[in-house]
Scaffold this motif. Sequence first.
Motif, PDB file in Angstrom:
ATOM      1  N   VAL A   1       0.964  -1.202  -0.142  1.00 26.89           N
ATOM      2  CA  VAL A   1       0.158   0.126  -0.039  1.00 26.89           C
ATOM      3  C   VAL A   1       0.872   1.247   0.101  1.00 26.89           C
ATOM      4  N   GLU A   2       0.383   2.357  -0.569  1.00 27.66           N
ATOM      5  CA  GLU A   2       1.338   3.703  -0.628  1.00 27.66           C
ATOM      6  C   GLU A   2       2.069   3.774   0.562  1.00 27.66           C
ATOM      7  N   PHE A   3       1.384   3.796   1.613  1.00 23.75           N
ATOM      8  CA  PHE A   3       1.944   4.343   2.611  1.00 23.75           C
ATOM      9  C   PHE A   3       3.140   3.330   3.447  1.00 23.75           C
ATOM     10  N   LEU A   4       3.207   2.354   2.716  1.00 24.61           N
ATOM     11  CA  LEU A   4       4.104   1.252   3.305  1.00 24.61           C
ATOM     12  C   LEU A   4       5.131   0.979   2.167  1.00 24.61           C
ATOM     13  N   ALA A   5       4.915   1.604   0.937  1.00 24.46           N
ATOM     14  CA  ALA A   5       5.601   1.083  -0.275  1.00 24.46           C
ATOM     15  C   ALA A   5       7.383   1.335   0.149  1.00 24.46           C
ATOM     16  N   ALA A   6       7.817   1.959   0.905  1.00 22.59           N
ATOM     17  CA  ALA A   6       9.290   1.979   1.336  1.00 22.59           C
ATOM     18  C   ALA A   6       9.656   0.594   1.853  1.00 22.59           C
ATOM     19  N   LYS A   7       8.730  -0.204   2.450  1.00 20.82           N
ATOM     20  CA  LYS A   7       9.096  -1.328   3.013  1.00 20.82           C
ATOM     21  C   LYS A   7       8.715  -2.657   2.196  1.00 20.82           C
ATOM     22  N   ALA A   8       8.369  -2.353   0.854  1.00 23.25           N
ATOM     23  CA  ALA A   8       8.054  -3.373  -0.121  1.00 23.25           C
ATOM     24  C   ALA A   8       9.130  -4.238  -0.496  1.00 23.25           C
ATOM     25  N   ARG A   9       9.215  -5.446  -0.532  1.00 22.56           N
ATOM     26  CA  ARG A   9      10.045  -6.272  -0.919  1.00 22.56           C
ATOM     27  C   ARG A   9      10.585  -5.957  -2.314  1.00 22.56           C
ATOM     28  N   LYS A  10      11.794  -5.698  -2.638  1.00 28.36           N
ATOM     29  CA  LYS A  10      12.459  -5.240  -3.852  1.00 28.36           C
ATOM     30  C   LYS A  10      12.429  -6.424  -4.799  1.00 28.36           C
ATOM     31  N   ASN A  11      12.824  -7.752  -4.507  1.00 27.06           N
ATOM     32  CA  ASN A  11      13.106  -8.813  -5.666  1.00 27.06           C
ATOM     33  C   ASN A  11      11.525  -9.911  -5.409  1.00 27.06           C
ATOM     34  N   ALA A  12      10.513  -9.253  -5.245  1.00 24.66           N
ATOM     35  CA  ALA A  12       9.282 -10.044  -5.355  1.00 24.66           C
ATOM     36  C   ALA A  12       9.097 -10.372  -6.866  1.00 24.66           C
ATOM     37  N   ASP A  13       8.514 -11.321  -7.363  1.00 26.30           N
ATOM     38  CA  ASP A  13       8.311 -11.602  -8.680  1.00 26.30           C
ATOM     39  C   ASP A  13       7.483 -10.771  -9.276  1.00 26.30           C
ATOM     40  N   GLU A  14       6.411 -10.052  -8.264  1.00 25.12           N
ATOM     41  CA  GLU A  14       5.424  -8.953  -8.734  1.00 25.12           C
ATOM     42  C   GLU A  14       5.185  -8.277  -7.482  1.00 25.12           C
ATOM     43  N   MET A  15       4.841  -6.841  -7.802  1.00 28.94           N
ATOM     44  CA  MET A  15       4.769  -5.999  -6.605  1.00 28.94           C
ATOM     45  C   MET A  15       3.715  -5.180  -7.226  1.00 28.94           C
ATOM     46  N   VAL A  16       2.486  -4.962  -6.375  1.00 25.56           N
ATOM     47  CA  VAL A  16       1.578  -3.997  -6.679  1.00 25.56           C
ATOM     48  C   VAL A  16       1.401  -2.963  -5.572  1.00 25.56           C
ATOM     49  N   ILE A  17       1.114  -1.889  -5.756  1.00 24.87           N
ATOM     50  CA  ILE A  17       1.229  -0.875  -4.641  1.00 24.87           C
ATOM     51  C   ILE A  17      -0.199  -0.207  -5.003  1.00 24.87           C
ATOM     52  N   ALA A  18      -0.837  -0.874  -3.874  1.00 26.14           N
ATOM     53  CA  ALA A  18      -2.625  -0.261  -3.782  1.00 26.14           C
ATOM     54  C   ALA A  18      -2.671   1.040  -3.235  1.00 26.14           C
ATOM     55  N   ALA A  19      -3.896   1.793  -3.307  1.00 26.92           N
ATOM     56  CA  ALA A  19      -3.815   3.080  -3.064  1.00 26.92           C
ATOM     57  C   ALA A  19      -4.145   2.946  -1.462  1.00 26.92           C
ATOM     58  N   ASP A  20      -5.089   2.449  -0.950  1.00 27.83           N
ATOM     59  CA  ASP A  20      -5.211   2.247   0.498  1.00 27.83           C
ATOM     60  C   ASP A  20      -5.598   0.632   0.969  1.00 27.83           C
ATOM     61  N   LEU A  21      -5.866   0.488   2.354  1.00 29.33           N
ATOM     62  CA  LEU A  21      -6.063  -1.023   2.687  1.00 29.33           C
ATOM     63  C   LEU A  21      -7.222  -1.543   2.000  1.00 29.33           C
ATOM     64  N   ALA A  22      -8.194  -0.757   1.806  1.00 26.38           N
ATOM     65  CA  ALA A  22      -9.346  -1.324   1.274  1.00 26.38           C
ATOM     66  C   ALA A  22      -9.073  -2.142  -0.045  1.00 26.38           C
ATOM     67  N   GLU A  23      -8.280  -1.338  -0.922  1.00 25.71           N
ATOM     68  CA  GLU A  23      -7.910  -1.667  -2.214  1.00 25.71           C
ATOM     69  C   GLU A  23      -6.955  -2.831  -2.067  1.00 25.71           C
ATOM     70  N   ARG A  24      -5.995  -2.716  -1.132  1.00 26.00           N
ATOM     71  CA  ARG A  24      -5.134  -3.930  -0.899  1.00 26.00           C
ATOM     72  C   ARG A  24      -5.746  -5.141  -0.465  1.00 26.00           C
ATOM     73  N   LYS A  25      -6.749  -5.161   0.588  1.00 29.83           N
ATOM     74  CA  LYS A  25      -7.499  -6.524   0.646  1.00 29.83           C
ATOM     75  C   LYS A  25      -8.325  -7.081  -0.441  1.00 29.83           C
ATOM     76  N   ALA A  26      -8.704  -6.029  -1.217  1.00 28.89           N
ATOM     77  CA  ALA A  26      -9.607  -6.480  -2.437  1.00 28.89           C
ATOM     78  C   ALA A  26      -8.450  -7.287  -3.524  1.00 28.89           C
ATOM     79  N   GLN A  27      -7.557  -6.629  -3.566  1.00 25.66           N
ATOM     80  CA  GLN A  27      -6.527  -7.138  -4.719  1.00 25.66           C
ATOM     81  C   GLN A  27      -6.164  -8.481  -4.128  1.00 25.66           C
TER      82      GLN A  27
END
Length: 176
Positions: free
Chosen positions: A63-89
């Motif tokens: 999610v956008e506010f945690l994007a700095a902690k996202a894993r760099k070498n994931a096979d795929e990384m999606v950055i959702a706008a908010d927690l609701a979108e994250r859960k849906a994805q």
Amino acid sequence: MNICVFLSAADLDARYTEPAREFAELIGKGGHTLVWGGSDVGLMKVMADGVQDNGGRLVGISVEFLAAKARKNADEMVIAADLAERKAQLLARSDAIVVMVGGTGTLDEATEILELKKHGMHAKPVVLLNTAGFYDGLKQQFARMEAEGFLPLPLADLVLFAEDGASALAYIEGAL
């Protein structure tokens, strides 16, 4: 199979990290994909490392506010706008859901997934991984909800409480 795992991003002791490593190894060696919150810290990192080290794929939904902690070498990384979108994805990208130990965010994710399943919004298998008895109290509460008529379907049709990762994975594989 894409297995969504909801879990903590906190650094936890061995009673939680060792079972997480074991479960991650099973997912990776089984050729499955971990769909998770995308963080490269705490228990989320333990799971991601274990899956990736054992040949599995990683699909992170951060999610956008945690994007700095996202894993760099994931096979795929999606950055959702908010927690609701994250859960849906997370739900949309998975075939099954496993809820591991966590705090209020994990509990929120678990109850939303169960509420959606209760109302027929998805039919994916859901497992609460009860590591070190972490969810014993919740299991008791759900049993009370069922006994007193608060659940419109049997608890066993809603969720499985598994004591270890091997049981969780066997249930998921048998349900799909």
